[in-house]
Design a protein around this motif. Structure first.
Motif, PDB file in Angstrom:
ATOM      1  N   ASP A  96       0.832  -1.215   0.000  1.00  0.00           N
ATOM      2  CA  ASP A  96       0.000   0.000   0.000  1.00  0.00           C
ATOM      3  C   ASP A  96       0.857   1.252   0.000  1.00  0.00           C
ATOM      4  O   ASP A  96       0.550   2.230  -0.695  1.00  0.00           O
ATOM      5  CB  ASP A  96      -0.936  -0.013   1.208  1.00  0.00           C
ATOM      6  N   LYS A  97       1.919   1.246   0.793  1.00  0.00           N
ATOM      7  CA  LYS A  97       2.807   2.409   0.814  1.00  0.00           C
ATOM      8  C   LYS A  97       3.482   2.604  -0.543  1.00  0.00           C
ATOM      9  O   LYS A  97       3.636   3.728  -1.019  1.00  0.00           O
ATOM     10  CB  LYS A  97       3.851   2.241   1.918  1.00  0.00           C
ATOM     11  N   ASP A 143       1.053   4.097  -3.055  1.00  0.00           N
ATOM     12  CA  ASP A 143       0.854   5.533  -2.849  1.00  0.00           C
ATOM     13  C   ASP A 143       2.037   6.339  -3.359  1.00  0.00           C
ATOM     14  O   ASP A 143       1.870   7.427  -3.924  1.00  0.00           O
ATOM     15  CB  ASP A 143       0.634   5.827  -1.361  1.00  0.00           C
ATOM     16  N   GLN A 186       3.011   5.743  -8.534  1.00  0.00           N
ATOM     17  CA  GLN A 186       1.731   5.536  -9.218  1.00  0.00           C
ATOM     18  C   GLN A 186       1.879   5.360 -10.724  1.00  0.00           C
ATOM     19  O   GLN A 186       0.919   5.025 -11.402  1.00  0.00           O
ATOM     20  CB  GLN A 186       0.796   6.712  -8.911  1.00  0.00           C
ATOM     21  N   ASN A 204      -0.657  -1.030  -7.907  1.00  0.00           N
ATOM     22  CA  ASN A 204      -2.054  -1.426  -7.700  1.00  0.00           C
ATOM     23  C   ASN A 204      -2.416  -2.628  -8.560  1.00  0.00           C
ATOM     24  O   ASN A 204      -3.127  -3.533  -8.122  1.00  0.00           O
ATOM     25  CB  ASN A 204      -2.986  -0.245  -7.999  1.00  0.00           C
TER      26      ASN A 204
END
Length: 370
Positions: A72-73, A76, A79, A169
């Protein structure tokens, strides 16, 4: 009254709970981070030499920086799309890791391998680029695995790497080790290739796999597996009639006088030399002495290899008198010596009167023990 009231920041902190980064950091200590950094430094140093040979460019990979993060880090912080190379170990280690390269770096590597005069960074990334970088990583990580094999006293090999153009992602859905919320060890390197690449590459290792690697290096495996390794490396260290005085197995445990000694001064007697080895050696020596006269007069072709290189057909067609071919050997680096095509030793070049010769400096273990 007001002094007893919580501020908004304190309320947010209570709702948030303990800091995730602190929780993750507790799972792996500074010593483990240093060990992983050293492993990465040695393995990627070997990989850089391989990449330099493939691209015919000077390649420098700096000392790594080791941190702990989560998918998740990373999602963020990064991207934009990148190229992920999934490297899975099939022997010696059980696990996988991901190498992250910038898309432009992959384009540059492909264009250099294709022999293009100009590098086109404006084009779209293609399957050819992904195939090329997969092959490059296969060679690089293969070399790195060889270094790890020497470090861990076991054969380590990898599956053919798989390359993807994705974002973090998207990686959560497509790459196994990026699925879920498990912590990841992030090992960052600065890679400089000639004057065309000055960039950062990233290696991501699941924290459980990272701990396993560190435990192997530091000798924290199960006692039974360590004992078995001592048997398996018997030939490499020539443990026959008398064990060497000091053989470091995995940092914390040492084989000194046929025993495994732990740091807590507790000794457990372990027989390092199996009786079968002694019997085998006796038979081998007897057979060798009896049969050597039968083969003593057979001629053996001895070859000293100065070096190797890989060139394209169109480059070879341009060769003529005076052409200089750069080889993969550095000045002063030992040369390989072969007997009928089998590597038996390494040595250094000498001059005897008007002739070249080679002085043997090292006998290859596999030949010596065969």
């Amino acid at each position: 009254m007001n002094n007893d009231m919580l501020s908004q920041e304190e309320i947010d902190a209570l709702l948030k709970g303990p800091d995730k980064e602190e929780e993750i950091s507790e799972e792996i200590g500074d010593m483990e981070k240093d060990a992983l950094g050293e492993i990465g430094n040695i393995s990627m140093g070997t990989a850089a030499t391989t990449l330099s040979t493939l691209l015919n460019q000077k390649v420098t990979i700096t000392t790594p920086k080791v941190t702990i993060t989560t998918i998740d880090k990373l999602a963020d912080a990064y991207q934009i799309p990148f190229v992920a190379i999934d490297v899975t170990y099939k022997e010696g280690l059980e696990g996988a890791n991901i190498l992250i390269l910038k898309v432009d770096d992959v384009k540059i590597i492909t264009d250099i391998m294709m022999g293009k005069d100009e590098i086109d960074l404006e084009r779209e990334l293609t399957e050819l680029d992904l195939s090329a970088v997969s092959e490059v990583m296969n060679r690089m990580m293969g070399s790195a695995s060889t270094s790890l094999s020497e470090m861990f006293f076991r054969k380590i090999d990898i599956e053919p790497p798989k390359s993807y153009e994705i974002t973090f992602n998207e990686g959560k859905e497509r790459i196994d080790i990026l699925k879920g919320d498990q912590p990841l060890v992030k090992i960052s390197f600065r890679m400089v290739v000639g004057d065309v690449i000055d960039s950062e590459i990233m290696q991501l290792v699941p924290i459980d796999f990272a701990k396993e690697i560190v435990n192997i290096l530091l000798g924290n495996e199960d006692e039974t597996s360590i004992t078995q390794e001592a048997y398996e490396i018997d030939r490499d260290f020539e443990i026959n009639e008398e064990p060497p005085k000091t053989i470091s197995l995995k940092g914390k445990k040492e084989n000194t006088t046929g025993k495994i000694i732990d740091n807590d001064t507790k000794e457990e007697a372990v027989v390092v030399k199996k009786p079968v080895f002694e019997t085998f050696n006796e038979k081998s020596n007897t057979s060798y002495n009896e049969s050597i006269d039968l083969v003593a007069e057979i001629p053996v072709e001895i070859t000293a290899e100065l070096g190797r290189t890989t060139k394209k057909i169109d480059e070879i067609l341009e060769y003529g008198p005076g052409t200089i071919i750069e080889l993969d050997k550095l000045v002063g680096e030992p040369l390989n010596i072969y007997a009928n095509g089998k590597s038996i030793a390494r040595g250094e070049v000498v001059v005897i009167d008007d002739n070249f010769g080679i002085r043997i400096t090292e006998i290859v273990n596999s030949y010596k023990n065969s």
